[in-house]
Design a protein around this motif. Structure first.
Motif, PDB file in Angstrom:
ATOM      1  N   THR A  42     -38.835  12.256 -10.442  1.00  0.00           N
ATOM      2  CA  THR A  42     -37.460  12.078 -10.021  1.00  0.00           C
ATOM      3  C   THR A  42     -36.582  12.464 -11.205  1.00  0.00           C
ATOM      4  OG1 THR A  42     -38.053  10.277  -8.541  1.00  0.00           O
ATOM      5  CG2 THR A  42     -35.741  10.447  -9.155  1.00  0.00           C
ATOM      6  N   THR A  43     -35.579  13.283 -10.939  1.00  0.00           N
ATOM      7  CA  THR A  43     -34.638  13.687 -11.969  1.00  0.00           C
ATOM      8  C   THR A  43     -33.318  12.971 -11.721  1.00  0.00           C
ATOM      9  OG1 THR A  43     -35.690  15.853 -12.185  1.00  0.00           O
ATOM     10  CG2 THR A  43     -33.445  15.650 -13.016  1.00  0.00           C
ATOM     11  N   PHE A  44     -32.861  12.231 -12.713  1.00  0.00           N
ATOM     12  CA  PHE A  44     -31.595  11.512 -12.637  1.00  0.00           C
ATOM     13  C   PHE A  44     -30.529  12.315 -13.380  1.00  0.00           C
ATOM     14  CE2 PHE A  44     -34.676   8.195 -11.949  1.00  0.00           C
ATOM     15  CZ  PHE A  44     -34.047   7.281 -11.118  1.00  0.00           C
ATOM     16  N   LEU A  45     -29.385  12.506 -12.749  1.00  0.00           N
ATOM     17  CA  LEU A  45     -28.230  13.122 -13.387  1.00  0.00           C
ATOM     18  C   LEU A  45     -27.191  12.027 -13.567  1.00  0.00           C
ATOM     19  CD1 LEU A  45     -27.899  16.334 -11.176  1.00  0.00           C
ATOM     20  CD2 LEU A  45     -29.111  16.092 -13.353  1.00  0.00           C
ATOM     21  N   ILE A  46     -26.797  11.786 -14.819  1.00  0.00           N
ATOM     22  CA  ILE A  46     -25.903  10.667 -15.119  1.00  0.00           C
ATOM     23  C   ILE A  46     -24.777  11.161 -16.021  1.00  0.00           C
ATOM     24  CG2 ILE A  46     -25.763   8.329 -16.062  1.00  0.00           C
ATOM     25  CD1 ILE A  46     -28.953   8.373 -15.817  1.00  0.00           C
ATOM     26  N   GLY A  47     -23.549  11.076 -15.523  1.00  0.00           N
ATOM     27  CA  GLY A  47     -22.382  11.367 -16.342  1.00  0.00           C
ATOM     28  C   GLY A  47     -21.940  10.087 -17.019  1.00  0.00           C
ATOM     29  N   ILE A  48     -21.693  10.147 -18.328  1.00  0.00           N
ATOM     30  CA  ILE A  48     -21.448   8.919 -19.083  1.00  0.00           C
ATOM     31  C   ILE A  48     -20.526   9.189 -20.275  1.00  0.00           C
ATOM     32  CG2 ILE A  48     -23.496   9.272 -20.488  1.00  0.00           C
ATOM     33  CD1 ILE A  48     -23.999   6.300 -20.356  1.00  0.00           C
ATOM     34  N   GLU A  49     -19.759   8.172 -20.618  1.00  0.00           N
ATOM     35  CA  GLU A  49     -18.903   8.270 -21.810  1.00  0.00           C
ATOM     36  C   GLU A  49     -19.778   8.213 -23.064  1.00  0.00           C
ATOM     37  OE1 GLU A  49     -15.729   8.991 -21.779  1.00  0.00           O
ATOM     38  OE2 GLU A  49     -15.644   8.904 -19.581  1.00  0.00           O
ATOM     39  N   ASP A  50     -19.314   8.853 -24.116  1.00  0.00           N
ATOM     40  CA  ASP A  50     -20.092   8.955 -25.351  1.00  0.00           C
ATOM     41  C   ASP A  50     -20.530   7.597 -25.901  1.00  0.00           C
ATOM     42  OD1 ASP A  50     -19.794  11.683 -25.218  1.00  0.00           O
ATOM     43  OD2 ASP A  50     -18.243  11.801 -26.768  1.00  0.00           O
ATOM     44  N   ASP A  51     -19.665   6.596 -25.815  1.00  0.00           N
ATOM     45  CA  ASP A  51     -19.988   5.296 -26.405  1.00  0.00           C
ATOM     46  C   ASP A  51     -21.025   4.498 -25.606  1.00  0.00           C
ATOM     47  OD1 ASP A  51     -18.151   4.901 -24.326  1.00  0.00           O
ATOM     48  OD2 ASP A  51     -17.262   3.148 -25.281  1.00  0.00           O
ATOM     49  N   LYS A  52     -21.417   4.969 -24.428  1.00  0.00           N
ATOM     50  CA  LYS A  52     -22.409   4.280 -23.591  1.00  0.00           C
ATOM     51  C   LYS A  52     -23.794   4.927 -23.645  1.00  0.00           C
ATOM     52  CE  LYS A  52     -19.701   1.304 -21.386  1.00  0.00           C
ATOM     53  NZ  LYS A  52     -19.941  -0.096 -21.235  1.00  0.00           N
ATOM     54  N   VAL A  53     -23.922   6.026 -24.376  1.00  0.00           N
ATOM     55  CA  VAL A  53     -25.196   6.773 -24.408  1.00  0.00           C
ATOM     56  C   VAL A  53     -26.334   5.910 -24.948  1.00  0.00           C
ATOM     57  CG1 VAL A  53     -26.404   8.739 -25.439  1.00  0.00           C
ATOM     58  CG2 VAL A  53     -24.103   9.038 -24.525  1.00  0.00           C
ATOM     59  N   LYS A  54     -26.100   5.201 -26.032  1.00  0.00           N
ATOM     60  CA  LYS A  54     -27.160   4.388 -26.634  1.00  0.00           C
ATOM     61  C   LYS A  54     -27.650   3.317 -25.659  1.00  0.00           C
ATOM     62  CE  LYS A  54     -28.323   1.884 -30.814  1.00  0.00           C
ATOM     63  NZ  LYS A  54     -27.902   1.460 -32.149  1.00  0.00           N
ATOM     64  N   GLU A  55     -26.738   2.648 -24.970  1.00  0.00           N
ATOM     65  CA  GLU A  55     -27.099   1.627 -23.991  1.00  0.00           C
ATOM     66  C   GLU A  55     -27.939   2.224 -22.860  1.00  0.00           C
ATOM     67  OE1 GLU A  55     -24.936  -1.386 -20.766  1.00  0.00           O
ATOM     68  OE2 GLU A  55     -23.694  -0.246 -22.168  1.00  0.00           O
ATOM     69  N   LEU A  56     -27.530   3.394 -22.371  1.00  0.00           N
ATOM     70  CA  LEU A  56     -28.273   4.062 -21.310  1.00  0.00           C
ATOM     71  C   LEU A  56     -29.676   4.447 -21.765  1.00  0.00           C
ATOM     72  CD1 LEU A  56     -28.493   5.357 -18.510  1.00  0.00           C
ATOM     73  CD2 LEU A  56     -27.443   7.403 -19.484  1.00  0.00           C
ATOM     74  N   MET A  57     -29.795   4.954 -22.971  1.00  0.00           N
ATOM     75  CA  MET A  57     -31.107   5.344 -23.494  1.00  0.00           C
ATOM     76  C   MET A  57     -32.046   4.147 -23.575  1.00  0.00           C
ATOM     77  SD  MET A  57     -31.241   8.548 -23.877  1.00  0.00           S
ATOM     78  CE  MET A  57     -30.283  10.002 -24.170  1.00  0.00           C
ATOM     79  N   GLU A  58     -31.525   2.987 -23.953  1.00  0.00           N
ATOM     80  CA  GLU A  58     -32.347   1.778 -24.010  1.00  0.00           C
ATOM     81  C   GLU A  58     -32.856   1.394 -22.616  1.00  0.00           C
ATOM     82  OE1 GLU A  58     -33.656  -0.089 -26.488  1.00  0.00           O
ATOM     83  OE2 GLU A  58     -32.913   1.532 -27.774  1.00  0.00           O
ATOM     84  N   ILE A  59     -31.996   1.508 -21.613  1.00  0.00           N
ATOM     85  CA  ILE A  59     -32.404   1.187 -20.242  1.00  0.00           C
ATOM     86  C   ILE A  59     -33.503   2.137 -19.783  1.00  0.00           C
ATOM     87  CG2 ILE A  59     -31.641   1.205 -17.834  1.00  0.00           C
ATOM     88  CD1 ILE A  59     -28.906   0.171 -18.891  1.00  0.00           C
ATOM     89  N   ILE A  60     -33.357   3.415 -20.075  1.00  0.00           N
ATOM     90  CA  ILE A  60     -34.382   4.390 -19.701  1.00  0.00           C
ATOM     91  C   ILE A  60     -35.691   4.078 -20.422  1.00  0.00           C
ATOM     92  CG2 ILE A  60     -35.055   6.822 -19.802  1.00  0.00           C
ATOM     93  CD1 ILE A  60     -32.034   7.497 -19.465  1.00  0.00           C
ATOM     94  N   LYS A  61     -35.604   3.813 -21.714  1.00  0.00           N
ATOM     95  CA  LYS A  61     -36.794   3.515 -22.518  1.00  0.00           C
ATOM     96  C   LYS A  61     -37.525   2.272 -22.021  1.00  0.00           C
ATOM     97  CE  LYS A  61     -38.111   2.952 -27.352  1.00  0.00           C
ATOM     98  NZ  LYS A  61     -37.606   2.876 -28.732  1.00  0.00           N
ATOM     99  N   GLU A  62     -36.780   1.237 -21.647  1.00  0.00           N
ATOM    100  CA  GLU A  62     -37.386  -0.013 -21.176  1.00  0.00           C
ATOM    101  C   GLU A  62     -38.068   0.125 -19.814  1.00  0.00           C
ATOM    102  OE1 GLU A  62     -34.252  -2.877 -21.094  1.00  0.00           O
ATOM    103  OE2 GLU A  62     -33.976  -2.838 -23.264  1.00  0.00           O
TER     104      GLU A  62
END
Length: 109
Positions: A42-62
């Motif tokens: 499954t490929t997820f496309l997510i548009g996000i503000e720069d300051d939220k990238v780290k939070e999103l990466m943690e969710i993906i990693k977990e």
């Protein structure tokens, strides 16, 4: 703004999707197929503000963990049969492949 493209194994897709909704991230899901194992992704496309990238990466990693899996090899069709291994091979699958791209402009209609 960034565009995050996350390619995850189908087994991790529902868990990641639930976590994204819970954290109030919006995503578009696309069915895709991997080239090596020919397995569903499954490929997820997510548009996000720069300051939220780290939070999103943690969710993906977990939510997208790699694991070992036995895979039956594909027999060679006209290829070199000398290198063909007729028994299952253990490979690492899962996890996520994530691309971060800059977004020049964003419009929503």
């Amino acid at each position: 703004m960034k565009l995050i493209i996350a390619v995850v194994q189908d087994k991790d897709s529902a868990r990641l999707s639930d976590a994204l909704v819970k954290a109030d991230f919006r995503a578009t899901k696309l069915s895709s197929t991997g080239g090596f194992l020919k397995a569903g992704n499954t490929t997820f496309l997510i548009g996000i503000e720069d300051d939220k990238v780290k939070e999103l990466m943690e969710i993906i990693k977990e939510n997208c963990k790699s694991r070992d899996q036995l895979v039956a090899p594909i027999s060679p069709m006209g290829g070199n049969a000398d290198s063909y291994v007729p028994y299952p091979v253990e490979v690492q699958v899962g996890g996520a492949t994530v691309f971060t791209l800059p977004v020049e402009e964003f419009e929503q209609f």
